[in-house]
Motif scaffolding. Structure first.
Motif, PDB file in Angstrom:
ATOM      1  N   ARG A 180     -79.058  31.186  30.537  1.00  0.00           N
ATOM      2  CA  ARG A 180     -79.949  31.623  29.459  1.00  0.00           C
ATOM      3  C   ARG A 180     -79.092  32.039  28.271  1.00  0.00           C
ATOM      4  N   ILE A 211     -85.663  28.863  37.727  1.00  0.00           N
ATOM      5  CA  ILE A 211     -85.855  30.186  38.328  1.00  0.00           C
ATOM      6  C   ILE A 211     -84.658  31.073  38.000  1.00  0.00           C
ATOM      7  N   GLY A 212     -84.928  32.344  37.725  1.00  0.00           N
ATOM      8  CA  GLY A 212     -83.844  33.285  37.461  1.00  0.00           C
ATOM      9  C   GLY A 212     -82.914  33.381  38.665  1.00  0.00           C
ATOM     10  N   ASP A 214     -80.751  34.618  41.567  1.00  0.00           N
ATOM     11  CA  ASP A 214     -80.659  35.760  42.476  1.00  0.00           C
ATOM     12  C   ASP A 214     -79.869  35.265  43.685  1.00  0.00           C
ATOM     13  N   ASP A 271     -89.698  35.755  42.272  1.00  0.00           N
ATOM     14  CA  ASP A 271     -88.945  34.913  41.338  1.00  0.00           C
ATOM     15  C   ASP A 271     -89.222  35.277  39.885  1.00  0.00           C
ATOM     16  N   GLU A 272     -88.141  35.228  39.106  1.00  0.00           N
ATOM     17  CA  GLU A 272     -88.292  35.256  37.654  1.00  0.00           C
ATOM     18  C   GLU A 272     -88.454  33.788  37.241  1.00  0.00           C
TER      19      GLU A 272
END
Ligand SMILES: [Fe+2]
Length: 290
Positions: A180, A211-212, A214, A271-272
């Motif tokens: 990002r 998806i962010g 993790d 999820d982000e």
């Protein structure tokens, strides 16, 4: 790539650590032409898509001039920047050899280049994927530390029987990672930046989930080696990626024992979500195969 292997012991020409001479003088004119063709294609696609660290690295290493880079000359620049070197290997090498090289800031690269009539099809990583795809990011000090930490983590994971989890981290970051930025999502993964089609698909196609990042989520997510990814993970910064990797994975591995894998096309409540993918591309390909 590099997480599976073909040989079980070094082939005759290779040293004990599996390295071989690059033999740069042996590349043919056609080999160099293939590099330049691939390079120029990516040079058109990547501005505005690849992250700044990658584009800066490409510039700093001056990778396009004479075709396939001479590792020795490239290594002078790379070593001065981050203490990394590229070493030639005869193909995919055993996991412990691969991790040991990374842990000592050596990146093992294939020396062969794909044929001119196979620009988009590649079964085994060649010098274009390995050098153009991976080496520019190794000029970034934070990413350089991440790759070393990954190698060290790999050696530990081997002892703990956790390679399948750790391989997913490599896949979804080093090979297929997105980042990002203030200007939007950008590519840093080598598997993407070395592919024209996936450079566009990974950022612009409505099919895949984005998806962010993790760490635990990534380690629970299978990946595909035969086609474009169905999920891409987005890191907030290279520093955040390095920080996550410097933690001891022991507790995480213990938790993974109790947790099921997450289906490749699924989103979870935790999820982000950057993009809720349609999965249309994967569905259509599966339909054709059926
Ligand atoms: Fe790779």
């Amino acid at each position: 790539m590099g997480l599976d292997h073909v040989f079980t012991e070094p082939p005759p020409e290779a040293a004990a650590d599996w390295t071989v001479p690059q033999r740069w003088a042996d590349y043919s004119a056609a080999d160099h032409r293939t590099w330049v063709t691939l390079y120029e294609r990516q040079a058109r696609v990547l501005p505005g898509r690849a992250c700044d660290a990658f584009l800066r690295g490409l510039e700093a290493l001056d990778l396009h001039g004479g075709g396939v880079p001479d590792f020795e000359r490239m290594n002078e620049k790379l070593f001065a920047l981050t203490g990394w070197r590229v070493v030639a290997v005869p193909g995919l090498v055993p996991d412990e050899v691969f991790f040991d090289h990374l842990a000592h800031r050596r990146f093992p690269a294939g020396r062969f280049i794909r044929r001119e009539d196979q620009l988009d099809y590649l079964q085994e990583p060649d010098v274009f994927h390995d050098v153009f795809g991976h080496v520019p990011m190794l000029t970034d000090p934070t990413f350089a530390d991440y790759m070393q930490a990954y190698g060290e983590g790999g050696l530990r994971a081997l002892g703990l029987g956790r390679l399948h989890n750790l391989a997913r981290l490599y896949w979804y970051t080093v090979e297929f990672g997105l980042m990002r930025t203030a200007e939007g999502l950008r590519i840093y993964g080598a598997g993407i930046v070395s592919s024209k089609a996936e450079s566009i698909f990974s950022l612009e196609d409505p099919s895949p989930n984005r998806i962010g990042f993790d760490l635990e989520r990534v380690m629970r997510t299978p990946y595909r080696i035969d086609d474009f990814q169905q999920a891409y993970f987005v890191i907030p910064s290279l520093q955040a990626l390095l920080d996550a990797t410097l933690l001891d994975f022991g507790a995480l591995y213990a938790r993974l024992d109790a947790e099921a894998d997450i289906p490749i096309d699924a989103l979870t409540r935790a999820d982000e979500v950057f993009t809720r993918g349609t999965q249309a591309y994967a569905r259509e390909k599966a339909g054709h195969a059926a």
